[in-house]
Design a protein around this motif. Structure first.
Motif, PDB file in Angstrom:
ATOM      1  N   GLN A  67      10.739  30.958  23.676  1.00  0.00           N
ATOM      2  CA  GLN A  67      10.986  32.213  24.558  1.00  0.00           C
ATOM      3  C   GLN A  67      10.718  33.301  24.007  1.00  0.00           C
ATOM      4  O   GLN A  67       9.786  34.205  24.735  1.00  0.00           O
ATOM      5  N   VAL A  68      10.694  33.674  22.670  1.00  0.00           N
ATOM      6  CA  VAL A  68      10.244  34.721  22.093  1.00  0.00           C
ATOM      7  C   VAL A  68       8.811  34.884  21.835  1.00  0.00           C
ATOM      8  O   VAL A  68       8.257  36.023  22.646  1.00  0.00           O
ATOM      9  N   LYS A  69       8.151  33.878  21.718  1.00  0.00           N
ATOM     10  CA  LYS A  69       6.819  34.048  21.599  1.00  0.00           C
ATOM     11  C   LYS A  69       5.991  33.867  23.009  1.00  0.00           C
ATOM     12  O   LYS A  69       4.785  34.555  23.062  1.00  0.00           O
ATOM     13  N   SER A  70       6.736  33.212  24.042  1.00  0.00           N
ATOM     14  CA  SER A  70       6.102  33.250  25.171  1.00  0.00           C
ATOM     15  C   SER A  70       6.224  34.882  25.710  1.00  0.00           C
ATOM     16  O   SER A  70       5.037  35.233  26.199  1.00  0.00           O
ATOM     17  N   LYS A  71       7.334  35.455  25.694  1.00  0.00           N
ATOM     18  CA  LYS A  71       7.351  36.791  26.053  1.00  0.00           C
ATOM     19  C   LYS A  71       6.507  37.887  25.442  1.00  0.00           C
ATOM     20  O   LYS A  71       5.899  38.769  26.096  1.00  0.00           O
ATOM     21  N   LYS A  72       6.374  37.488  24.180  1.00  0.00           N
ATOM     22  CA  LYS A  72       5.659  38.373  23.282  1.00  0.00           C
ATOM     23  C   LYS A  72       4.116  38.253  23.815  1.00  0.00           C
ATOM     24  O   LYS A  72       3.297  39.273  23.875  1.00  0.00           O
ATOM     25  N   ALA A  73       3.716  37.041  23.857  1.00  0.00           N
ATOM     26  CA  ALA A  73       2.271  36.728  24.514  1.00  0.00           C
ATOM     27  C   ALA A  73       2.188  37.333  25.869  1.00  0.00           C
ATOM     28  O   ALA A  73       0.978  37.857  26.131  1.00  0.00           O
ATOM     29  N   ILE A  74       2.988  37.020  26.894  1.00  0.00           N
ATOM     30  CA  ILE A  74       2.951  37.625  28.295  1.00  0.00           C
ATOM     31  C   ILE A  74       2.770  39.130  27.909  1.00  0.00           C
ATOM     32  O   ILE A  74       1.797  39.762  28.497  1.00  0.00           O
ATOM     33  N   LYS A  75       3.544  39.949  27.244  1.00  0.00           N
ATOM     34  CA  LYS A  75       3.451  41.338  27.102  1.00  0.00           C
ATOM     35  C   LYS A  75       2.011  41.808  26.620  1.00  0.00           C
ATOM     36  O   LYS A  75       1.509  42.662  26.896  1.00  0.00           O
ATOM     37  N   SER A  76       1.614  41.078  25.161  1.00  0.00           N
ATOM     38  CA  SER A  76       0.190  41.333  24.724  1.00  0.00           C
ATOM     39  C   SER A  76      -0.867  41.264  25.823  1.00  0.00           C
ATOM     40  O   SER A  76      -1.916  42.184  25.820  1.00  0.00           O
ATOM     41  N   ILE A  77      -0.791  40.189  26.506  1.00  0.00           N
ATOM     42  CA  ILE A  77      -1.894  39.784  27.284  1.00  0.00           C
ATOM     43  C   ILE A  77      -1.743  41.014  28.563  1.00  0.00           C
ATOM     44  O   ILE A  77      -2.946  41.515  29.067  1.00  0.00           O
ATOM     45  N   LEU A  78      -0.569  41.037  29.285  1.00  0.00           N
ATOM     46  CA  LEU A  78      -0.508  41.870  30.478  1.00  0.00           C
ATOM     47  C   LEU A  78      -0.898  43.483  30.346  1.00  0.00           C
ATOM     48  O   LEU A  78      -1.606  44.066  31.038  1.00  0.00           O
ATOM     49  N   GLN A  79      -0.672  43.959  28.867  1.00  0.00           N
ATOM     50  CA  GLN A  79      -0.911  45.312  28.696  1.00  0.00           C
ATOM     51  C   GLN A  79      -2.359  45.435  28.369  1.00  0.00           C
ATOM     52  O   GLN A  79      -2.790  46.912  28.499  1.00  0.00           O
ATOM     53  N   LYS A  80      -3.358  44.470  28.598  1.00  0.00           N
ATOM     54  CA  LYS A  80      -4.727  44.594  28.469  1.00  0.00           C
ATOM     55  C   LYS A  80      -5.290  43.955  29.869  1.00  0.00           C
ATOM     56  O   LYS A  80      -6.465  44.393  29.971  1.00  0.00           O
ATOM     57  N   CYS A  81      -4.694  43.392  30.567  1.00  0.00           N
ATOM     58  CA  CYS A  81      -4.967  42.651  31.579  1.00  0.00           C
ATOM     59  C   CYS A  81      -5.380  43.550  32.965  1.00  0.00           C
ATOM     60  O   CYS A  81      -4.518  44.180  33.334  1.00  0.00           O
ATOM     61  N   THR A  82      -6.640  43.703  33.475  1.00  0.00           N
ATOM     62  CA  THR A  82      -7.062  44.504  34.679  1.00  0.00           C
ATOM     63  C   THR A  82      -7.525  43.447  35.828  1.00  0.00           C
ATOM     64  O   THR A  82      -7.998  44.185  36.723  1.00  0.00           O
ATOM     65  N   TYR A  83      -7.257  42.323  35.282  1.00  0.00           N
ATOM     66  CA  TYR A  83      -7.724  41.254  36.477  1.00  0.00           C
ATOM     67  C   TYR A  83      -6.598  41.111  37.422  1.00  0.00           C
ATOM     68  O   TYR A  83      -5.578  40.293  36.966  1.00  0.00           O
ATOM     69  N   LEU A  84      -6.708  41.957  38.636  1.00  0.00           N
ATOM     70  CA  LEU A  84      -5.409  41.825  39.374  1.00  0.00           C
ATOM     71  C   LEU A  84      -4.972  40.458  40.140  1.00  0.00           C
ATOM     72  O   LEU A  84      -3.846  40.355  40.240  1.00  0.00           O
ATOM     73  N   PRO A  85      -5.939  39.677  40.520  1.00  0.00           N
ATOM     74  CA  PRO A  85      -5.563  38.228  40.997  1.00  0.00           C
ATOM     75  C   PRO A  85      -4.453  37.542  39.932  1.00  0.00           C
ATOM     76  O   PRO A  85      -3.558  36.790  40.485  1.00  0.00           O
ATOM     77  N   ALA A  86      -4.608  37.759  38.632  1.00  0.00           N
ATOM     78  CA  ALA A  86      -3.903  37.028  37.787  1.00  0.00           C
ATOM     79  C   ALA A  86      -2.471  37.656  37.693  1.00  0.00           C
ATOM     80  O   ALA A  86      -1.530  37.193  37.498  1.00  0.00           O
ATOM     81  N   LEU A  87      -2.750  39.020  37.924  1.00  0.00           N
ATOM     82  CA  LEU A  87      -1.128  39.671  37.836  1.00  0.00           C
ATOM     83  C   LEU A  87      -0.246  39.719  38.981  1.00  0.00           C
ATOM     84  O   LEU A  87       0.845  39.639  39.007  1.00  0.00           O
ATOM     85  N   GLU A  88      -0.914  39.564  40.114  1.00  0.00           N
ATOM     86  CA  GLU A  88       0.046  39.758  41.474  1.00  0.00           C
ATOM     87  C   GLU A  88       1.033  38.523  41.738  1.00  0.00           C
ATOM     88  O   GLU A  88       1.992  38.956  41.916  1.00  0.00           O
ATOM     89  N   PRO A  89       0.902  37.324  41.298  1.00  0.00           N
ATOM     90  CA  PRO A  89       2.033  36.433  41.306  1.00  0.00           C
ATOM     91  C   PRO A  89       3.196  36.953  40.452  1.00  0.00           C
ATOM     92  O   PRO A  89       4.422  36.604  40.847  1.00  0.00           O
ATOM     93  N   PHE A  90       3.004  37.727  39.408  1.00  0.00           N
ATOM     94  CA  PHE A  90       4.029  38.156  38.672  1.00  0.00           C
ATOM     95  C   PHE A  90       4.884  39.128  39.554  1.00  0.00           C
ATOM     96  O   PHE A  90       5.896  39.400  38.976  1.00  0.00           O
ATOM     97  N   LEU A  91       4.426  39.687  40.457  1.00  0.00           N
ATOM     98  CA  LEU A  91       5.151  40.739  41.326  1.00  0.00           C
ATOM     99  C   LEU A  91       6.538  40.200  41.883  1.00  0.00           C
ATOM    100  O   LEU A  91       7.444  40.709  42.089  1.00  0.00           O
ATOM    101  N   GLY A 141      -5.656  37.185  23.771  1.00  0.00           N
ATOM    102  CA  GLY A 141      -5.597  38.002  24.957  1.00  0.00           C
ATOM    103  C   GLY A 141      -5.346  39.397  24.681  1.00  0.00           C
ATOM    104  O   GLY A 141      -5.487  40.429  25.580  1.00  0.00           O
ATOM    105  N   ARG A 142      -4.845  39.842  23.409  1.00  0.00           N
ATOM    106  CA  ARG A 142      -4.438  41.180  23.338  1.00  0.00           C
ATOM    107  C   ARG A 142      -5.428  42.203  22.999  1.00  0.00           C
ATOM    108  O   ARG A 142      -4.936  43.443  22.717  1.00  0.00           O
ATOM    109  N   HIS A 143      -6.647  42.046  22.889  1.00  0.00           N
ATOM    110  CA  HIS A 143      -7.705  42.937  22.365  1.00  0.00           C
ATOM    111  C   HIS A 143      -8.216  43.880  23.562  1.00  0.00           C
ATOM    112  O   HIS A 143      -8.099  45.121  23.183  1.00  0.00           O
ATOM    113  N   THR A 144      -8.780  43.296  24.462  1.00  0.00           N
ATOM    114  CA  THR A 144      -9.329  44.038  25.417  1.00  0.00           C
ATOM    115  C   THR A 144      -9.202  43.501  26.768  1.00  0.00           C
ATOM    116  O   THR A 144      -8.835  42.356  26.880  1.00  0.00           O
ATOM    117  N   PRO A 145      -9.464  44.406  27.963  1.00  0.00           N
ATOM    118  CA  PRO A 145      -9.517  43.615  29.449  1.00  0.00           C
ATOM    119  C   PRO A 145     -10.089  42.466  29.380  1.00  0.00           C
ATOM    120  O   PRO A 145      -9.885  41.531  30.112  1.00  0.00           O
TER     121      PRO A 145
END
Length: 484
Positions: A372-396, A339-343
């Motif tokens: 915990q470390v790998k999950s956190k790193k994966a979340i950050k890698s994906i979030l920093q490229k993710c522009t698909y807002l419906p997937a992001l909103e629950p995180f608020l 998930g870390r490459h592009t939107p």
């Protein structure tokens, strides 16, 4: 030997037992010699203390001497003792080397009897597996070319043990693996990938993995032996360990370079590994999961090849279903690499509903530190490229502050350029939630919130702010209607 009998022998004193057996090794009757050697082997095999007692009892020199002189039955029994002693620790294996056993064992690899060859190869493999120094001693004794001859013999059992010994020699360093390559082992091992014997296939695949793992050059030599696409058939094997070792071999090749990963993609290897992960459970899945992560890590195109082959749903299943934390951690890592490459990549991972699972694993006190470390790193890698807002909103609503920062950051990037998303963000309650976030003045999070608020008219932001409804009600209370 039955464990109760063995315990009786131990309780009656190791030294006493050894002093009784030692003269029997010199008996004039061959069957007594063999039976004594066999008894010693079973004792030494039982535990490390008894193996040490064999060494202290000064029995090894006698065995080594007889190994060169006696008949095939005695040779097999004597090699069994050496293997049984050497398997326990590097120190005990070194004791075997110190008494000159390697040269004699190597001579046994040339014996006419395949059983003697097998026993000698087994002992040499057990000595070599401990560390690079012992492995080098086995190489220096001239074992490798003879082990390569042994894998060409017709007997399946001998092939298995010889392949296993070559694997044990190769695993420690590139230099040791190179000696196995230089002896011509790769071509012969590669020819046995489709052998019907599952145990032999396991050893062959493992030996090729132990060579390929060290460097690009060694991995390319394994590939040049034309193991693709034939090795992919092993991923469908009935034997779970054949599947696991085939996945391991593909992983050890894929990890080195984008070119080697591309070769695997072109051969259909990614799709085959994904199918294999779906057909098994637990640790058998692990090398395949890691292989997908390595392929995805190399480049956007390779990551997309994994996504197109439906790698994300399969990794999501592993993340949710596997009970073992280390397997979940590998799946989290692989999803992060995808998930870390592009939107587009991030969206492919996000729509599979992996982000909430990763978040719960990161926040669970029952998760291991690595998970915990790998999950956190994966979340950050994906979030920093993710522009698909419906997937992001629950995180608020659910994310802790260190993750929330990245989520709000993504909204601040997308909303200024998307009017439909801006409207949806108000109606879904997202903008209201952002107003409730307590951010330090001047912090990056506050900057992101300001950027989001600047996308809306001031009265809309006010409408969504905490306490605004109370303010309105107060105005209602204070309002004096006009009367005629």
């Amino acid at each position: 030997m039955h464990s109760l009998t063995m315990d009786f022998w131990i309780s009656n004193g190791q030294a006493g037992v050894m002093s009784l057996l030692r003269p029997l090794l010199l008996d004039v009757v061959p069957t007594i010699q063999q039976t004594a050697a066999l008894a010693l082997g079973r004792l030494a095999n039982y535990n490390e203390d008894l193996a040490e007692a064999v060494v202290k009892g000064d029995i090894l020199p006698q065995l080594v001497y007889s190994l060169a002189e006696q008949n095939r039955f005695y040779k097999k029994a004597a090699a069994f003792v050496l293997r049984a002693v050497g398997k326990h620790s590097p120190q005990l294996a070194q004791a075997i080397v110190d008494c000159g056993a390697l040269d004699t064992l190597v001579i046994c690899l040339e014996d006419f009897d395949p059983g003697v060859k097998e026993a000698a190869a087994w002992a040499l493999g057990y000595i070599a597996r401990h560390n690079a120094e012992l492995s080098q001693a086995v190489v220096d004794a001239g074992a490798v070319p003879l082990l390569v001859l042994c894998i060409q013999e017709p007997e399946i059992a001998l092939k298995r043990i010889a392949a296993s010994a070559l694997s044990d020699i190769s695993k420690h360093s590139p230099e040791l693996a190179q000696t196995v390559v230089d002896a011509g082992a790769i071509a012969h091992l590669a020819q046995m990938i489709l052998n019907p014997d599952a145990k032999l296939k396991c050893q062959v695949l493992l030996a090729l993995s132990q060579v390929a793992k060290h460097s690009v050059d060694l991995a390319e030599m394994v590939v040049e032996a034309e193991i693709f696409p034939v090795v992919l058939t092993c991923l469908k094997d009935k034997d779970e360990y054949v599947k696991k070792n085939a996945s391991t071999l593909i992983r050890e090749i894929a990890k080195h370079t984008p070119e080697l990963s591309q070769l695997i993609v072109n051969a259909g290897g990614v799709a085959a590994v994904i199918d294999c992960i779906g057909s098994c459970k637990g640790n058998i899945r692990l090398p395949g999961i890691m292989m997908l992560g390595y392929v995805a890590a190399h480049s956007e195109n390779l990551a997309m090849a994994v996504i197109i082959s439906k790698g994300v749903p399969q990794l999501s299943v592993c993340l949710s279903e596997e009970p073992e934390d280390h397997i979940k951690a590998a799946a989290a890592w692989a999803l992060g690499q995808l998930g870390r490459h592009t939107p587009e990549h991030a969206r492919a991972v996000a729509v599979a509903n992996t982000l909430p699972v990763l978040l719960s694993l990161y926040m669970s006190p029952e998760s291991s530190e690595d998970l915990q470390v790998k999950s956190k790193k994966a979340i950050k890698s994906i979030l920093q490229k993710c522009t698909y807002l419906p997937a992001l909103e629950p995180f608020l609503y659910d994310a802790p502050p260190n993750i929330l920062k990245h989520v709000v950051g993504q909204f601040s990037k997308v909303l200024p350029h998307d009017s439909k998303a801006r409207r949806l963000f108000v109606t879904s309650g997202g903008l209201k939630k952002v107003q409730e976030i307590k951010a330090e003045p001047g912090s990056l999070l506050q900057e992101y919130i300001n950027s989001i608020n600047n996308c809306y008219p001031e009265e809309v932001v006010r409408y969504c702010s905490p306490g605004y409804s109370d303010t309105l009600l107060q105005r209602v209370d204070n309002y004096q209607p006009l009367t005629n």
